[in-house]
Design an enzyme around this catalytic site. Structure first.
Site, mmCIF file in Angstrom:
data_model
loop_
_atom_site.group_PDB
_atom_site.id
_atom_site.type_symbol
_atom_site.label_atom_id
_atom_site.label_comp_id
_atom_site.label_asym_id
_atom_site.label_seq_id
_atom_site.Cartn_x
_atom_site.Cartn_y
_atom_site.Cartn_z
ATOM 1 N N GLY A 26 -4.773 -0.150 4.357
ATOM 2 C CA GLY A 26 -4.317 -1.537 4.390
ATOM 3 C C GLY A 26 -5.480 -2.478 4.636
ATOM 4 N N GLY B 103 -6.044 -6.625 6.041
ATOM 5 C CA GLY B 103 -5.441 -7.845 6.574
ATOM 6 C C GLY B 103 -6.502 -8.867 6.900
ATOM 7 N N PHE C 266 -7.697 -9.586 9.746
ATOM 8 C CA PHE C 266 -8.642 -9.064 10.725
ATOM 9 C C PHE C 266 -9.666 -8.153 10.064
ATOM 10 C CE2 PHE C 266 -9.975 -6.048 13.998
ATOM 11 C CZ PHE C 266 -10.258 -6.881 15.063
ATOM 12 N N GLY C 267 -9.223 -7.378 9.083
ATOM 13 C CA GLY C 267 -10.121 -6.462 8.398
ATOM 14 C C GLY C 267 -9.364 -5.293 7.801
ATOM 15 N N LYS C 268 -10.071 -4.222 7.486
ATOM 16 C CA LYS C 268 -9.468 -3.050 6.861
ATOM 17 C C LYS C 268 -8.859 -2.130 7.916
ATOM 18 C CE LYS C 268 -12.450 -2.954 2.764
ATOM 19 N NZ LYS C 268 -13.434 -2.180 1.969
ATOM 20 N N LYS D 153 -8.161 0.002 12.942
ATOM 21 C CA LYS D 153 -8.310 -1.343 12.376
ATOM 22 C C LYS D 153 -9.690 -1.879 12.750
ATOM 23 C CE LYS D 153 -5.501 -4.708 13.782
ATOM 24 N NZ LYS D 153 -4.304 -5.571 13.839
ATOM 25 N N ASP E 210 4.400 -13.591 15.425
ATOM 26 C CA ASP E 210 4.087 -13.265 14.020
ATOM 27 C C ASP E 210 5.006 -12.142 13.538
ATOM 28 O OD1 ASP E 210 2.810 -13.633 11.615
ATOM 29 O OD2 ASP E 210 1.104 -12.353 12.097
#
Length: 884
Positions: free
Chosen positions: A534, A536, A538-540, A555, A651
């Site tokens: 995934g 996002g 924030f990052g991978k 993450k 969120d």
């Protein structure tokens, strides 16, 4: 310094719990043009303002649009406040212009709206351009919206200008790609041209030269910052007809001593001295304030300070708004005003200037900011007057604006910001516990940006940018003999030093594991792209293995994005203290080698969204979807009621609901989470709007008042998303169908919901179960938070919907659906919001008494282990009160 002085002094004093309402004159602009560029239809934005299509009779573009292109954005960012005007654009391959007829006697607001997306396949990086006006003012030069928004972590950009009258009676705004002939383009999503009263008629006092002034009546100005000091965001629709955005000032208040916030009572009346004073700011700005507090000894040893990075080589006007709300005699409160470490006004006494309380006023101070490292910032500081020896050693401010004045060449433009170098140096300085230096960053911040998170990021950057000057500033501003050493440190710690700062690890020892970077590299096979599951903001996210056989999700922050610093710390601190069957477990973290990495339990089946649409996976059955919703509701209900304080997720969406190998739903991603009210007298938390567009509570968006009912609204969107199997927002659909929340509510109220349910489950749902489920989702989406159910009520209704499904299928059972017992902490799922009884996560139930045919009362008589609670027969009766 004493320990008392180290603690934040921010105290919320809400008098009578209501905002005062005052009568103010509504300004009626002679010109009011809002262009929805690149659109063929008129539309309303989220504030209810109507934007007209720029294709109307082709009257706006000088060549009737022949040299420009109409394009739609290829994707929609969750941070956009509205689809209008951001999802369509006018793209200019060559120089093109808008020509707008205006009243030649009026000043005008000119606002340019930009959304840095790709358009019809044209990459966002390919847009770079100049914007100039027919009056000879350069608004933007060689401007890249993409670079600007990326540098400041903004989803969209608004540039606001105030232009003097145009005697010709028309205003031409020309867009030119730069450099010419280099396959670059210009674009714009929205243009506002609105008449405004001449609120800049009076000259500004030159800071450091009290006998000199700067005439700003004929100048062009760019709005850099506009704050409702001590108050919440004020949208354009609440600004007395002047359509300005007023933002929360909190991110820009320097240091831990942030003062006291005061709000006038509901019957307080403002007394305006002139018509122009009524237009300077909306009443809500003057009806609230930030002051220093009640400790005179502390107040004499610090300054109430705001710090705002700006562009060098320009003159700026700082407009300070004042209104005394409590005192009524001269010399009760007097203070000195400093701008950029120079005395702007000594012994300012609001009552002395206004003669009585409740009189709004403002003062303008002009200062030149040099283009030198360390000087590109605006400092506004207040300190109690020592010379006058007032009754109270205090200072007060109600509103603050900063405007840039055009230079002698008619220029307002500055180069794009370059914060990468700045942030790296700042982080290095923070890691060494040394104040970082300001570097040449050129317009590193402006308040005219993304409301959904940008201002918070700018506040952090602003604080980092100016710490170097903190001691110097305080030394110059303090009275003789006073001393004060700040206990303030940046909100995050070193990620560039090559070794852990140790701060997080020390705080969370015994609660959360600290991984070395070497362990992380082994777990992810040196961050192999084949293990990416995934990506996002924030990052991978990588699939990995630690300790030989433990599957984990790792993450890793994107080092080039400069996002997620505060989210990283929030996630670690939140999840390290929370353990629940329906919350994703944080195993540990790493902050070594300049990295921010989070390690979670691996969720075998990924996100809920990928099982509903666009994931290429077989559709889930209705029973499994309902069970996942129940699990997610249990996790959210635990956050709201089972922890020491209410925790608001902020969120909630289908990508943040994960499913493990046993199809147990778990709520994830706590980077935006916020602690809720901590006292019975608090009903909400005032905070900047963050979240995902499409799921965002409209009441929270309007008022910036966060409650647990904001999560309930988002969860209502999730429920309809599960039922209809479509995104929360889909710009490709007709207008009435773009928003899932709006469309689902329309279908629900028209009785056509059955027609739009996901065909894969349509024949599986029991009619009564569907009714209960849809009614619950509808109540979650109530416009007013007070009308929404609690998450406990939502959970109970979903469990009841499952019982109705069971009854329809003839499958009874002592546990929900006869499948799994509820897990750790799920006792809160049976709490009764009806009678106010709330069961703790460790309490066992020994009696259940029927209040009505549909609602049990929980009676708590002893404490027991969570597993015993989950498996007790009484608990099963609680969650499925059949046969009672």
């Amino acid at each position: 310094m004493a320990g008392t002085a180290r603690r934040p002094l921010l105290v919320l004093l809400l008098v009578a719990g209501f905002a005062a309402v005052a009568e103010s004159k509504l300004y009626a602009p002679a010109d009011r043009v809002l262009l929805n560029c690149g659109s063929t239809t008129d539309a309303l934005d989220s504030d209810g303002r109507r934007w007209v299509a720029d294709t109307n009779d082709n009257m706006w573009l000088t060549d009737s649009g022949k040299s420009s292109l109409m394009m739609a954005a290829d994707r929609m960012d969750n941070g956009l406040p509205s689809t209008v005007p951001y999802m369509t654009s006018r793209v200019f391959p060559t120089e093109s212009a808008y020509n707008i007829t205006v009243n030649p006697r009026d000043r005008h607001w000119v606002r340019l709206h930009f959304y840095p997306s790709s358009y019809n396949g044209l990459p966002a990086e390919g847009f770079r351009f100049d914007v100039v006006t027919s009056t000879g003012i350069t608004l933007l030069h060689n401007f890249s919206v993409y670079n600007y928004a990326k540098a400041l972590s903004q989803a969209f950009v608004i540039r606001e200008f105030s232009l003097p009258p145009t005697p010709a009676g028309f205003l031409t705004i020309t867009f030119t790609p730069t450099p010419p002939g280099n396959e670059t383009y210009a674009f714009v999503n929205g243009i506002e041209v609105i008449s405004m009263p001449d609120i800049f008629a009076d000259p500004a006092t030159t800071v450091g030269f009290a006998d000199q002034t700067v005439d700003i009546s004929g100048a062009a100005l760019q709005t850099m910052y506009r704050f409702n000091v001590g108050g919440l965001y004020i949208p354009p629709s609440n600004d007395s007809g002047l359509t300005r955005h007023w933002y929360d000032d909190t991110p820009y208040v320097l240091g831990p001593t942030q003062g006291v916030i005061y709000k006038a009572g509901p019957h307080f009346q403002l007394k305006y001295l002139s018509d122009l004073a009524e237009y300077a700011a909306p009443p809500d700005v003057y009806l609230g304030s930030r002051s220093m507090g009640s400790d005179p000894r502390l107040n004499q040893n610090y300054n109430l300070t705001w710090v705002m990075p700006v562009d060098g080589n320009f003159t700026y006007v700082a407009r300070l708004h004042f209104c005394e709300l409590l005192l009524n005699r001269p010399n009760q409160r007097a203070f000195d005003i400093y701008v950029n470490n120079k005395t702007a006004q000594a012994d300012a006494d609001i009552i002395g200037m206004a003669s009585e309380k409740g009189v709004p006023m403002y003062r303008d101070f002009a200062v030149y900011v040099a283009d030198e490292p360390g000087d590109e910032a605006m400092w506004v500081a207040l300190h109690p007057s020592v010379a006058l020896r007032p009754q109270f050693y205090d200072a007060i401010l109600n509103g603050l604006e900063v405007f840039k004045i055009n230079d002698t060449a008619g220029n307002l433009a500055a180069p794009d910001p370059d914060p990468s170098r700045l942030l790296a140096k700042a982080e290095l300085g923070a890691g060494d516990h040394m104040p970082p230096k300001i570097h040449r960053h050129r317009h590193i911040a402006t308040v005219m940006g993304s409301m959904a998170g940008g201002a918070a990021a700018l506040g952090i950057i602003a604080a980092l940018c100016v710490v170097r000057r903190q001691e110097k500033g305080k030394k110059e501003l303090q009275p003789a003999g006073g001393s004060h050493t700040s206990g303030w440190l940046p909100l995050y710690h070193s990620h560039t030093s090559g070794k852990s700062s140790g701060h997080l690890a020390a705080n969370l020892a015994g609660m959360c594991r600290h991984f070395s970077f070497a362990e992380i590299k082994v777990a992810t096979k040196n961050f192999s792209e084949s293990l990416v599951i995934g990506v996002g903001g924030f990052g991978k996210v990588y699939r990995g293995v630690v300790d030989g056989d433990t599957k984990v999700a790792i993450k890793r922050s994107n080092p080039s994005s400069e996002q997620g610093v505060q989210e990283f710390q929030t996630e670690v601190e939140m999840l390290s203290k929370l353990r629940h069957r329906h919350l994703v477990s944080l195993i540990g973290f790493s902050e070594d080698a300049g990295e921010m990495i989070l390690v979670y339990d691996y969720m075998e089946h990924g996100t809920l969204r990928e099982h509903l649409y666009m994931g290429g996976k077989p559709p889930l059955s209705w029973r499994l979807r309902l069970d996942i919703c129940i699990g997610a509701a249990r996790g959210l209900h635990y956050l709201h009621t089972g922890a020491k304080y209410t925790i608001i997720h902020r969120d909630v969406k289908t990508t943040n609901i994960l499913v493990d190998e046993d199809w147990v739903a778990k709520v994830s991603d706590f980077g935006l989470s916020k602690s809720g009210p901590t006292t019975v007298n608090q009903t909400h938390v005032s905070t900047m709007v963050k979240g995902s567009f499409g799921y965002l509570d409209p009441e929270y968006f309007r008022r910036q008042q966060l409650t647990d009912k904001s999560d309930v609204y988002s969860f209502g969107v999730v429920l309809f998303e599960v039922l209809l199997a479509r995104p929360a927002l889909d710009p490709a659909l007709p207008r009435e169908k773009v928003s899932l929340a709006d469309y689902a509510l329309l279908c629900q109220r028209n009785g056509t919901l059955l027609d739009v349910i996901d065909p894969a489950i349509k024949d599986q749902i029991a009619p009564e179960c569907l009714k209960k489920f849809a009614d619950t989702a509808e109540k979650c989406l109530s416009e007013q938070g007070i009308e929404r159910p609690s998450m406990g009520d939502v959970l109970w209704n979903l469990e009841f919907a499952m019982q109705l499904q069971d009854a329809f299928e003839g499958q009874g059972g002592s546990t929900i659906c006869g499948r799994r017992p509820m897990g750790e902490g799920s006792g809160v799922g049976g709490s009764s919001a009806l009678d106010g009884n709330v069961m703790s996560s460790t309490a066992s139930v020994t009696a259940v008494e029927t209040l009505s045919a549909s609602r049990p009362r929980v009676v708590i008589v002893e404490e027991a282990d969570d597993d015993e609670v989950a498996n007790s027969a009484a608990f099963s009766q609680l969650v499925r009160p059949t046969g009672r």
